[in-house]
Design a protein around this motif. Structure first.
Motif, mmCIF file in Angstrom:
data_model
loop_
_atom_site.group_PDB
_atom_site.id
_atom_site.type_symbol
_atom_site.label_atom_id
_atom_site.label_comp_id
_atom_site.label_asym_id
_atom_site.label_seq_id
_atom_site.Cartn_x
_atom_site.Cartn_y
_atom_site.Cartn_z
ATOM 1 N N ASN A 338 0.971 -1.165 0.097
ATOM 2 C CA ASN A 338 -0.014 0.116 0.026
ATOM 3 C C ASN A 338 0.946 1.089 -0.025
ATOM 4 O O ASN A 338 0.878 1.729 1.077
ATOM 5 N N ASP A 339 1.612 1.690 -1.097
ATOM 6 C CA ASP A 339 2.512 2.641 -1.222
ATOM 7 C C ASP A 339 2.191 3.949 -0.665
ATOM 8 O O ASP A 339 2.948 4.671 -0.225
ATOM 9 N N PRO A 340 0.716 4.443 -0.855
ATOM 10 C CA PRO A 340 0.491 5.735 -0.382
ATOM 11 C C PRO A 340 0.394 5.950 1.109
ATOM 12 O O PRO A 340 0.898 6.832 1.540
ATOM 13 N N LEU A 341 0.000 4.653 1.654
ATOM 14 C CA LEU A 341 0.286 4.673 3.201
ATOM 15 C C LEU A 341 1.435 4.636 3.771
ATOM 16 O O LEU A 341 1.933 5.253 4.650
ATOM 17 N N VAL A 342 2.559 3.786 2.837
ATOM 18 C CA VAL A 342 3.854 3.834 3.416
ATOM 19 C C VAL A 342 4.514 5.108 3.139
ATOM 20 O O VAL A 342 5.533 5.661 4.073
ATOM 21 N N GLN A 343 3.965 5.829 2.055
ATOM 22 C CA GLN A 343 4.554 7.168 1.832
ATOM 23 C C GLN A 343 3.960 8.291 2.806
ATOM 24 O O GLN A 343 4.631 9.308 3.270
ATOM 25 N N ALA A 344 2.662 7.848 3.349
ATOM 26 C CA ALA A 344 2.383 8.820 4.406
ATOM 27 C C ALA A 344 3.177 8.570 5.763
ATOM 28 O O ALA A 344 3.190 9.675 6.509
ATOM 29 N N TYR A 345 3.551 7.533 5.879
ATOM 30 C CA TYR A 345 4.171 7.386 7.308
ATOM 31 C C TYR A 345 5.625 7.826 6.868
ATOM 32 O O TYR A 345 6.169 8.409 7.904
ATOM 33 N N ARG A 346 6.231 7.757 5.720
ATOM 34 C CA ARG A 346 7.543 8.413 5.459
ATOM 35 C C ARG A 346 7.378 9.980 5.756
ATOM 36 O O ARG A 346 7.967 10.563 6.514
ATOM 37 N N ASN A 347 6.365 10.539 5.447
ATOM 38 C CA ASN A 347 6.067 12.182 5.407
ATOM 39 C C ASN A 347 5.840 12.027 6.773
ATOM 40 O O ASN A 347 6.338 13.306 7.371
ATOM 41 N N ALA A 348 5.059 11.446 7.451
ATOM 42 C CA ALA A 348 5.002 11.672 8.987
ATOM 43 C C ALA A 348 6.232 11.737 9.741
ATOM 44 O O ALA A 348 6.477 12.626 10.500
ATOM 45 N N GLN A 415 -2.384 11.354 1.455
ATOM 46 C CA GLN A 415 -1.856 9.877 1.274
ATOM 47 C C GLN A 415 -2.162 8.719 2.276
ATOM 48 O O GLN A 415 -2.578 7.565 1.682
ATOM 49 N N GLN A 416 -2.773 9.285 3.455
ATOM 50 C CA GLN A 416 -3.112 8.397 4.442
ATOM 51 C C GLN A 416 -4.416 7.974 3.937
ATOM 52 O O GLN A 416 -4.917 6.799 4.229
ATOM 53 N N GLN A 417 -5.279 8.798 3.344
ATOM 54 C CA GLN A 417 -6.867 8.493 2.722
ATOM 55 C C GLN A 417 -6.599 7.646 1.697
ATOM 56 O O GLN A 417 -7.289 6.712 1.476
ATOM 57 N N ALA A 418 -5.656 7.780 0.718
ATOM 58 C CA ALA A 418 -5.435 7.068 -0.562
ATOM 59 C C ALA A 418 -5.243 5.674 0.100
ATOM 60 O O ALA A 418 -5.720 4.469 -0.414
ATOM 61 N N GLY A 419 -4.260 5.466 1.047
ATOM 62 C CA GLY A 419 -4.154 4.042 1.606
ATOM 63 C C GLY A 419 -5.205 3.537 2.489
ATOM 64 O O GLY A 419 -5.423 2.262 2.181
ATOM 65 N N TYR A 420 -6.075 4.345 3.182
ATOM 66 C CA TYR A 420 -7.259 3.885 3.686
ATOM 67 C C TYR A 420 -8.201 3.369 2.564
ATOM 68 O O TYR A 420 -8.722 2.120 2.782
ATOM 69 N N PHE A 421 -8.398 4.215 1.565
ATOM 70 C CA PHE A 421 -9.379 3.705 0.521
ATOM 71 C C PHE A 421 -8.858 2.395 -0.034
ATOM 72 O O PHE A 421 -9.619 1.497 -0.619
ATOM 73 N N ASN A 422 -7.511 2.346 -0.508
ATOM 74 C CA ASN A 422 -7.105 1.172 -0.963
ATOM 75 C C ASN A 422 -7.291 0.006 0.036
ATOM 76 O O ASN A 422 -7.676 -1.254 -0.463
ATOM 77 N N TYR A 423 -7.313 0.050 1.254
ATOM 78 C CA TYR A 423 -7.663 -1.119 2.032
ATOM 79 C C TYR A 423 -9.007 -1.494 1.730
ATOM 80 O O TYR A 423 -9.636 -2.687 1.874
ATOM 81 N N LEU A 424 -10.054 -0.266 1.808
ATOM 82 C CA LEU A 424 -11.515 -0.747 1.676
ATOM 83 C C LEU A 424 -11.646 -1.301 0.412
ATOM 84 O O LEU A 424 -12.651 -2.106 0.229
ATOM 85 N N GLY A 425 -11.056 -0.756 -0.648
ATOM 86 C CA GLY A 425 -11.120 -1.541 -2.176
ATOM 87 C C GLY A 425 -10.690 -2.877 -1.885
ATOM 88 O O GLY A 425 -11.762 -3.870 -2.402
ATOM 89 N N GLN A 448 -7.012 10.829 -4.483
ATOM 90 C CA GLN A 448 -6.491 11.523 -3.270
ATOM 91 C C GLN A 448 -5.125 11.545 -3.471
ATOM 92 O O GLN A 448 -4.066 12.224 -2.696
ATOM 93 N N SER A 449 -4.207 10.502 -3.981
ATOM 94 C CA SER A 449 -2.799 10.482 -4.218
ATOM 95 C C SER A 449 -2.586 10.250 -5.651
ATOM 96 O O SER A 449 -2.625 9.340 -6.308
ATOM 97 N N ARG A 450 -1.843 11.253 -6.098
ATOM 98 C CA ARG A 450 -1.689 11.133 -7.739
ATOM 99 C C ARG A 450 -0.546 9.987 -8.031
ATOM 100 O O ARG A 450 -0.613 9.209 -9.105
ATOM 101 N N ASN A 451 0.453 9.954 -7.164
ATOM 102 C CA ASN A 451 1.464 8.755 -7.418
ATOM 103 C C ASN A 451 1.147 7.289 -6.972
ATOM 104 O O ASN A 451 2.077 6.637 -6.464
#
Length: 1016
Positions: A338-348, A415-425, A448-451
């Motif tokens: 889940n790369d957007p959530l991982v990226q959210a962690y990096r950003n955090a 990015q966190q929202q994108a990762g969360y939506f990936n999980y729901l998907g 939510q996250s372009r990349n």
């Protein structure tokens, strides 16, 4: 325990739970490391797609009428392209997260029950908010709008914690943990029992919805440890016992600036302010270090929170619970790619560690700069400031954090929202029959996250499963425009499957290799693609480049062998096969076997074992198939045939059914793994030819060649004619040879000189030459080239006057052809009873030093016949075991051994030898006739009748067998069967021959008629 002097005073039960909590945190870290290394490969596996390419191999070569003839079979080469396989959700990771979440909740509510009143209320409020994010009611146990399940969980956990906090205050920490653990277990069991979803999907629901609260907890934990790395650097600079071994202010500032500079560059790279790739400390590694240092730092600053928490009993375990949640959530994101959530962690990590790190750095310099300059042990008093209060660290850090968050346009949130939506998907893709909601969540995540590669790849996988090629291609192209990746290119290029897409396919792979010049799978695929074109140099170049970069070199080596063998580079293929002889990778060994069969390279030493699985893949089929073309080991004959029959019965092996059946027929005919069973082989191949459609001509041609080897020329001609009618072009020349040897000169000439579609000029030339030979007179043959003389002798040695044959043979000057011509003369001399001349010719042309080949075998066959006819039974019996015979002539050896045993009045040995002969050489007419006479003499007339019937079933064109059958049937009173035999014999012979035979058996017919009248 110098680091924690309080440890011996901790009660044993609590100490055990602390150990358990530390172990779980370390397990969560290991879970994250595994996800970091293997997550992408697990969810979107990089697979190898095998493809077969036939390489022509030759079996049983022979040269009837000096015309090369051989059974051509495919020795399969295997190439492997890299593809991205179907999306896989590792449910074991979900269960790991679920168990970790349950333990974290248990520890949290246990800790909450031990807190003071105000912290307790705050903890209970946070715990209830935490539980509410799980959305348990969406499982539909009661209804999707009901809150009964949530209220039940809140009520039981809240009430239990209140009882311990207010009334049962003396219950030990271990006792409270066991109570909440049991309560959590019962709630979990009830949830799985009543949930309408299967257990794994119920766990997936709980876990994927829980990630939102876990991320919030993770950010809080990052704030707690945000400046601990600087705290650790301060300790490192000032911890030494001797002042001269401590570092001063300059060193501390330098190392701190380097650390903060690394974070600043990461932040600028994340926000797009700088475009170059920065290779520094990864944010996740920075976070891991701060977590390790943080527990020590938490103990150091316990004076800041001692009013609310005690380090030993509340702060330390709460820290570990937050760490457990953080690393579980991060590890789960890595494990599910889940790369957007991982990226959210990096950003955090970057935001918190940079903001609070700068604040702490300023705090240390303002309060303790002079002391550091004096090389004092500042780390001991860092939380006892004299100028700038400690709370300013969090005040300044929070202000900086908000500024950077706003400046990054809330990238971490989206990015966190994108990762969360990936999980729901993921969740709704598993639980919906038609995953429309899953598609919506993935699309929302992409917005939510372009990349966001995860949502793009998930959507592409959905479209691929649904067969929506256009939508899949559009999604992948959009993802590559946003963020190029090797996986995206591999997915996209796999969509170009038609030959009309070749140029687009090449273009995509060229762009991919240009973007990722060291990515071995892309280089490999481009090399294989060029291998399907005329650009063989490019194919070799990219395969070499792939080999230099690949972590799986044997995959590329196998592809190189397949490329060289299939593109007519035989010498290079042999050299590379020898170079890679130590490789044990399946396709590599398979290709080495194919090269050995097709090009005459050395036989591989490490031939793979028989497949264990009854369902074959492309690669295991090729390996098994090639393996069976080599001479087998009799020791494994039973296992081999059992495996082959098992494979043939499996419906999954339907694509390989024809090849497996051919292998079975070849083994039965050649005796590769057991004694030969030609009759079964013939029946198997006839069944295959009848039911194989377009390949029938090929199988009929093999049957014709088998009959040629048994010298059943009329039957061979029939099979070759069927092969010609089925469109097998090589059968034209074979039919000419068979008809010529059968005496059908007119038919042979018509095929050779007619409109037959020969595959190449060389075959037409050979057929034309044979047609000329059939029409040649002895006078013409004398002046013909040596090759035509030999063919003339082979065709007409049995019919022309002996002196004319000798004139033709004496004109042969080619040394290599003289033995071939001699065989025809020897056979004629034996027929004429001229044993002396026949023996002299054999000794002259076939001395003991003559090579062991088919000519030597035929010469030995004639020598044995000569000894038998001249009554040299003892010589025949003595020499026969040492004579060389090819497998095609092995029946003759049994024939003469049986005759000798019969002559020596040894019926038991003769019976055994005749039985072997009937099974081993069902084409050997003389053997069947001798066996029939023997069994009649042994008072076993029905055995003679049955063996003649079996022989006719194998060779229905045989006149002598049918005549013998009619005679035996009449002798046994089987009049009706004899009359049927006569009807079947009539079209096979001339009217005169039929009338002659009819007169011969007339007395038997009259006797059977009289016997029939008596019975009536």
């Amino acid at each position: 325990m110098k680091l924690f002097p309080f440890w011996p005073l901790v009660e044993p039960g609590r100490r055990f739970l602390y150990f358990l909590l530390v172990l779980l945190v370390l397990t969560a870290v290991a879970f994250g490391v595994y996800g970091f290394l293997h997550g992408q490969q697990t969810v979107f596996p990089l697979e190898k797609q095998a493809e077969l390419f036939p390489a022509e191999a030759h079996l049983n070569p022979s040269s009837p009428l000096l015309t090369p003839m051989r059974v051509e079979v495919n020795a399969y080469l295997v190439t492997e392209r890299y593809v991205i396989g179907p999306m896989q959700l590792p449910l074991w990771a979900t269960w790991t997260y679920f168990v970790g979440l349950a333990v974290a909740l248990t520890f949290f509510w246990t800790l909450a029950s031990t807190l003071k009143r105000i912290p307790y209320y705050a903890a209970v409020l946070l715990g209830m908010l935490w539980l509410s994010t799980l959305n348990l009611d969406l499982l539909g146990i009661f209804s999707e709008t009901s809150r009964i399940l949530l209220l039940t969980a809140l009520g039981t956990l809240g009430a239990g914690s209140f009882l311990f906090q207010a009334f049962w205050t003396r219950v030990s920490f271990l006792g409270r943990f066991l109570f909440f653990g049991l309560l959590m277990l019962l709630l979990s069991l009830a949830l799985f029992h009543f949930s309408p979803l299967p257990g794994p999907l119920t766990a997936l629901h709980v876990v994927n919805y829980s990630t939102l609260a876990s991320f919030v907890a993770s950010v809080l934990f990052m704030v707690v440890v945000a400046y601990e790395n600087l705290h650790g650097l301060l300790w490192f600079n000032t911890q030494a016992q001797q002042p001269q071994r401590r570092f001063g202010l300059v060193q501390f500032v330098l190392i701190s600036v380097l650390y903060l500079g690394n974070l600043l560059l990461l932040y600028l790279r994340q926000t797009g302010m700088i475009q170059f790739d920065f290779t520094g400390l990864d944010a996740l590694l920075v976070f891991l270090c701060s977590t390790l240092v943080g527990l020590w730092g938490l103990k150091q600053r316990q004076g800041q929170y001692t009013r609310f928490f005690s380090f030993e009993t509340e702060a330390a375990p709460l820290y570990l619970v937050l760490a457990l949640l953080t690393f579980l959530n991060l590890g789960y994101a890595l494990m599910l790619a889940n790369d957007p959530l991982v990226q959210a962690y990096r950003n955090a990590v970057i935001l918190t560690h940079l903001a609070y790190g700068v604040a702490f750095f300023i705090y240390v310099l303002v309060n303790f700069g002079p002391l550091i300059k004096q090389k004092l042990r500042v780390y001991k008093v860092v939380y006892d400031p004299r100028q700038l209060p400690y709370f300013t660290v969090y005040l300044m850090g929070t202000v900086l954090l908000v500024i950077m968050l706003v400046r990054s346009q809330y990238a971490m949130y989206f990015q966190q929202q994108a990762g969360y939506f990936n999980y729901l998907g993921d969740l709704y893709r598993q639980t919906e029959e038609k995953p429309l909601l899953a598609e919506q969540f993935y699309n929302e995540a992409s917005i939510q996250s372009r990349n966001n590669l995860r949502s793009s790849f998930s959507l592409a996988d959905m479209y691929h499963q649904a067969g929506s090629r256009t939508l899949e291609m559009h999604r992948l192209q959009e993802a590559l425009e946003r963020r190029p990746s090797p996986e995206g290119y591999l997915r996209l290029e796999n969509l170009f499957t038609s030959s009309s897409d070749l140029f687009d396919h090449i273009k995509v792979l060229q762009e991919a290799v240009k973007t990722f010049p060291t990515h071995a799978p892309l280089l490999n695929n481009l090399g294989l693609l060029y291998g399907t074109t005329a650009f063989s140099d490019s194919a070799g170049f990219y395969l070499d480049a792939a080999l230099a970069q690949s972590e799986e070199p044997e995959v590329i080596q196998a592809n190189q062998l397949a490329f060289l063998a299939s593109h007519k580079f035989p010498q290079q293929a042999k050299e590379f096969s020898q170079r890679y002889q130590e490789g044990t990778y399946g396709p590599l060994v398979t290709n080495r076997m194919a090269i050995s069969l097709a090009l005459g390279a050395p036989k591989p030493q490490n031939i793979p074992p028989l497949p264990q699985d009854s369902s074959l893949t492309t690669q295991t089929f090729a390996s098994f198939y090639n393996r069976q073309l080599f001479p087998g080991n009799p020791k494994d004959s039973t296992t081999t045939f059992a495996t082959l029959n098992t494979l043939l019965r499996q419906e999954e092996n339907q694509p390989f059914l024809d090849d497996l059946t051919l292998i079975k027929a070849l083994q039965l005919h050649q005796g590769s793994h057991s004694l030969p069973k030609p009759a079964q082989a013939k029946a198997t191949l006839e069944f295959l030819a009848t039911n194989s459609g377009g390949a029938a001509g090929y199988y009929f041609d093999i049957l014709g060649q088998w009959m040629m080897q048994g010298k059943l020329y009329p039957l061979a001609a029939e099979y070759f004619q069927k092969a010609r009618q089925a469109g097998y072009r090589d059968a034209h020349l074979h039919a000419v040879v068979a008809n010529a040897l059968a005496g059908n000169y007119g038919e042979a000439t018509q095929i050779a000189l007619g409109a037959s579609d020969f595959p190449d000029p060389a075959q037409r030339k050979a057929a034309t030459q044979l047609a000329i030979v059939t029409q040649m007179s002895p006078e013409q043959a004398v002046n013909a080239p040596d090759s035509l003389k030999v063919q003339f002798l082979q065709l007409k040695a049995a019919t022309l006057p002996l002196d004319q044959l000798e004139n033709v043979a004496n004109g042969i000057t080619t040394q290599a052809l003289a033995p071939v011509a001699a065989l025809s003369l020897v056979e004629r001399y034996i027929q004429e009873g001229n044993a002396t001349t026949a023996g002299n010719l054999l000794r002259l042309h076939f001395p003991a030093s003559f090579p062991k080949n088919s000519l030597k075998s035929q010469a030995n066959l004639l020598q044995a016949e000569l000894w038998w006819r001249t009554g040299q039974v003892q010589e025949l019996s003595t020499q026969l075991p040492s004579l060389y015979f090819t497998p095609q002539d092995a029946g003759a050896k049994l024939y003469y051994q049986a005759l000798v045993a019969q002559r020596n009045k040894n019926p038991k040995a003769a019976t055994n030898l005749f039985n072997q002969l009937l099974q081993r050489a069902p084409w050997f007419e003389a053997g069947h006739l001798a066996a029939a006479d023997f069994f009649i003499s042994q008072k076993q007339p029905m055995r003679a009748y049955n063996l003649l019937l079996e022989a006719i079933g194998y060779n229905p064109s045989s006149v002598v067998l049918r005549k013998a059958y009619v005679n035996v049937a009449l002798d046994q009173g089987l009049r009706e069967y004899a009359l049927q035999g006569l009807e079947q014999l009539e079209p096979l012979v001339s009217p005169q021959e039929y009338l002659t035979f009819r007169k011969e058996i007339e007395p038997k017919l009259q006797a059977s008629e009289a016997l029939l009248q008596e019975w009536q």
